[in-house]
Design an enzyme around this catalytic site. Structure first.
Site, PDB file in Angstrom:
ATOM      1  N   LYS A  97      10.440  -2.181  -7.706  1.00 10.17           N
ATOM      2  CA  LYS A  97       9.853  -2.550  -8.860  1.00 10.17           C
ATOM      3  C   LYS A  97      10.541  -2.582 -10.183  1.00 10.17           C
ATOM      4  O   LYS A  97      11.508  -2.882 -10.627  1.00 10.17           O
ATOM      5  CB  LYS A  97       8.229  -2.583  -9.024  1.00 10.17           C
ATOM      6  CG  LYS A  97       7.704  -3.064  -7.708  1.00 10.17           C
ATOM      7  CD  LYS A  97       6.145  -3.366  -7.682  1.00 10.17           C
ATOM      8  CE  LYS A  97       5.520  -3.872  -6.608  1.00 10.17           C
ATOM      9  NZ  LYS A  97       5.377  -5.209  -6.392  1.00 10.17           N
ATOM     10  N   ASP A 120       4.585   6.681  -1.583  1.00 11.77           N
ATOM     11  CA  ASP A 120       4.970   5.333  -1.874  1.00 11.77           C
ATOM     12  C   ASP A 120       4.867   5.175  -3.273  1.00 11.77           C
ATOM     13  O   ASP A 120       3.656   4.890  -3.661  1.00 11.77           O
ATOM     14  CB  ASP A 120       4.654   4.452  -1.058  1.00 11.77           C
ATOM     15  CG  ASP A 120       5.135   2.902  -1.397  1.00 11.77           C
ATOM     16  OD1 ASP A 120       5.876   2.928  -2.232  1.00 11.77           O
ATOM     17  OD2 ASP A 120       4.639   2.198  -0.409  1.00 11.77           O
ATOM     18  N   TYR A 130      -0.357  -0.766   1.200  1.00  9.58           N
ATOM     19  CA  TYR A 130       0.301  -1.600   1.432  1.00  9.58           C
ATOM     20  C   TYR A 130       1.886  -1.058   1.113  1.00  9.58           C
ATOM     21  O   TYR A 130       1.945  -0.432   0.070  1.00  9.58           O
ATOM     22  CB  TYR A 130       0.220  -2.960   0.582  1.00  9.58           C
ATOM     23  CG  TYR A 130       1.470  -3.907   0.946  1.00  9.58           C
ATOM     24  CD1 TYR A 130       1.398  -4.506   2.239  1.00  9.58           C
ATOM     25  CD2 TYR A 130       2.436  -4.319  -0.010  1.00  9.58           C
ATOM     26  CE1 TYR A 130       2.548  -5.552   2.556  1.00  9.58           C
ATOM     27  CE2 TYR A 130       3.218  -5.184   0.333  1.00  9.58           C
ATOM     28  CZ  TYR A 130       3.411  -6.050   1.492  1.00  9.58           C
ATOM     29  OH  TYR A 130       4.522  -6.912   1.872  1.00  9.58           O
TER      30      TYR A 130
HETATM   31  C1  LIG Z   1       3.220   0.468  -2.881  1.00  7.01           C
HETATM   32  C2  LIG Z   1       4.257  -0.548  -2.333  1.00  7.01           C
HETATM   33  N1  LIG Z   1       5.073  -0.358  -1.447  1.00  7.01           N
HETATM   34  C3  LIG Z   1       5.826  -1.119  -0.676  1.00  7.01           C
HETATM   35  C4  LIG Z   1       6.030  -2.675  -1.398  1.00  7.01           C
HETATM   36  C5  LIG Z   1       7.115  -3.445  -0.922  1.00  7.01           C
HETATM   37  O1  LIG Z   1       8.105  -3.743  -2.014  1.00  7.01           O
HETATM   38  P1  LIG Z   1       8.768  -5.150  -1.760  1.00  7.01           P
HETATM   39  O2  LIG Z   1       7.672  -6.173  -2.155  1.00  7.01           O
HETATM   40  O3  LIG Z   1       9.778  -5.074  -2.711  1.00  7.01           O
HETATM   41  O4  LIG Z   1       9.326  -5.307  -0.325  1.00  7.01           O
HETATM   42  C6  LIG Z   1       5.098  -2.681  -2.335  1.00  7.01           C
HETATM   43  C7  LIG Z   1       4.974  -4.277  -2.956  1.00  7.01           C
HETATM   44  O5  LIG Z   1       4.213  -4.696  -3.522  1.00  7.01           O
HETATM   45  C8  LIG Z   1       4.108  -1.973  -2.906  1.00  7.01           C
HETATM   46  O6  LIG Z   1       3.268  -2.133  -3.733  1.00  7.01           O
END
Ligand SMILES: Cc1ncc(COP(=O)(O)O)c(C=O)c1O
Length: 438
Positions: free
Chosen positions: A270, A242, A147
């Site tokens: 985060k 990511d 994700y």
């Molecule tokens: C690995 C990863 N990338 C991107 C995101 C997206 O972040 P946001 O919820 O701040 O848009 C998340 C959110 O949980 C994530 O776990």
């Protein structure tokens, strides 16, 4: 202690919310759709604990889905945010804290340049645009079960809420957009090599969770990230790591600190925002310098690098010392041991997987034995019914897990022995409830 199954104040708020907010929540993962019951509306938090609208206290194992590495309302973070707010909440001009936060991220990771944004979604969306701008190609490769936020091109076979709610395809994402995304099974070197052999010169970038935590924790098998690195480099594509979830949580340098494969671009979020909306993307200087105003790839944000968010992020990272990571590692290991013991004693087949200080727990139906969960297909063999029973019993006993078996459990440095004892007392009941589901 056993809380009643109904939660009148939360139920009332949820009913009102459902009239004005779709599904009653502002992010699908907050709903209790896959575990049943009413989402709890929180009113306050302190350390490892949070309190809901009915005045019930919970040990928090979500930690705002990762950011709260040092628990709720840490005095240093509260002070930093308060001081920042007193000086002005937003200027729309550069500020010193943006420089300090970017410097801190550059010091901890291989990224040479950083652009601050407001959410992980914005970070991955912008990184992909940049990769396409840099390579002049359009194809994006991602893995099923990973994700990366709700970016159109990245929702295909996504983890997290998309997995929990079993949404097969997101309406509103056009066929043109999905045609430019190739989804591969995770941890499958052969599929990866085949794709690059066939379409390597069309690929702008491959985006991967540095160590996936959105299909449960499913770390890369040995050499998998390195293979991604080698193939993308050989075919002129960019590798985007990511680290929104793993960054500054899995270790001081994120997953990179554990598996030092250098990507071209990184995304963060985060922990670097300390519980306020801050995220970032960054990486190689020659790629990042294509961003406006230095270059032709446009990217912008009214509140990017917001003074409150940068203050919180800096304070959070300042608290994230080597000792803090040692404590997190011990807490995480202890909690894993307690959980495994309770599940084992109750006879529930399970698997606990880790990525640095991150971990998650897969519960399986009787007779299902998995030596390892290495991809999304395996992650989906877990028993949702067993997880729901486990979750519900823990909630009634004041322990708040993520309401989905596809999510990581998050701990903080505020989770001390007393807190762990509370969890340990509740776990056998939850494991018993899971066992009873069969
Ligand atoms: C690995 C990863 N990338 C991107 C995101 C997206 O972040 P946001 O919820 O701040 O848009 C998340 C959110 O949980 C994530 O776990």
């Amino acid at each position: 202690m056993l809380y009643p199954s109904d939660a009148p104040q939360s139920a009332d708020l949820f009913a009102r919310a459902s009239e004005v907010i779709p599904g009653g929540v502002n992010s699908p993962v907050r709903a209790f759709r896959s575990v049943g019951g009413t989402p709890r509306f929180m009113t306050s938090g302190k350390g490892a604990l949070m309190t809901d609208a009915d005045g019930r206290e919970y040990v928090d194992l979500i930690c705002s889905w990762g950011p709260l590495l040092h628990g709720h309302a840490h005095p240093a973070i509260v002070e930093a945010v308060t001081k920042a707010a007193q000086k002005g909440t937003s200027f729309g001009t550069p500020t010193e804290n943006e420089v300090l936060l970017a410097e801190e991220i550059v010091a901890r990771t291989p990224a040479q340049r950083i652009r601050l944004v407001n959410s992980g979604t914005e970070a991955t969306m912008s990184a992909i645009r940049l990769a396409r701008g840099f390579t002049g190609r359009s194809l994006v490769v991602k893995f099923s079960g990973c994700y990366h936020g709700h970016v159109d091109a990245l929702l295909a076979e996504a983890g997290s809420g998309v997995a929990t709610l079993a949404i097969p395809e997101t309406r509103g994402v056009t066929a043109t957009q999905t045609a430019e995304t190739v989804v591969l099974p995770y941890n499958d070197p052969q599929a990866l090599e085949e794709l690059f052999t066939q379409r390597g010169d069309e690929i702008a970038c491959l985006i991967t969770e540095a160590a996936p935590g959105n299909m449960g924790v499913v770390p890369p098998v040995d050499g998998f990230n390195q293979l991604i690195r080698d193939l993308t480099a050989r075919h002129g594509a960019l590798m985007i790591s990511d680290e929104v979830m793993t960054g500054f949580r899995a270790s001081a340098a994120g997953w990179y600190g554990i598996d030092p494969v250098e990507a071209d671009l990184y995304t963060f979020g985060k922990v670097m925002g300390g519980g306020l909306p801050a995220a970032a993307f960054g990486g190689r200087a020659d790629v990042m310098d294509l961003l406006a105003p230095a270059g032709p790839v446009y990217q912008a944000g009214t509140l990017s690098g917001n003074p409150l968010a940068t203050a919180a992020g800096l304070a959070n990272l300042t608290l994230s010392t080597p000792e803090a990571y040692e404590k997190l590692a011990t807490t995480s290991t202890t909690l894993q041991g307690m959980t495994a013991a309770a599940l084992y004693n109750a006879g529930v087949p399970h698997r606990i997987q880790t990525a640095g200080t991150m971990f998650s727990v897969f519960l399986f139906a009787d007779g299902v034995e998995l030596a390892q969960v290495t991809d999304y297909a395996a992650a989906r063999t877990q028993s949702a019914a067993r997880f729901a029973a486990f979750f519900t019993e823990l909630l009634a006993r004041g322990i708040y897990l993520p309401p989905s078996g596809f999510e990581c459990w998050f701990v903080s440095t505020a989770h001390d022995e007393q807190i762990l004892d509370r969890i340990d007392e509740a776990l056998p009941y939850a494991a018993g409830a899971a066992a009873a589901v069969g």
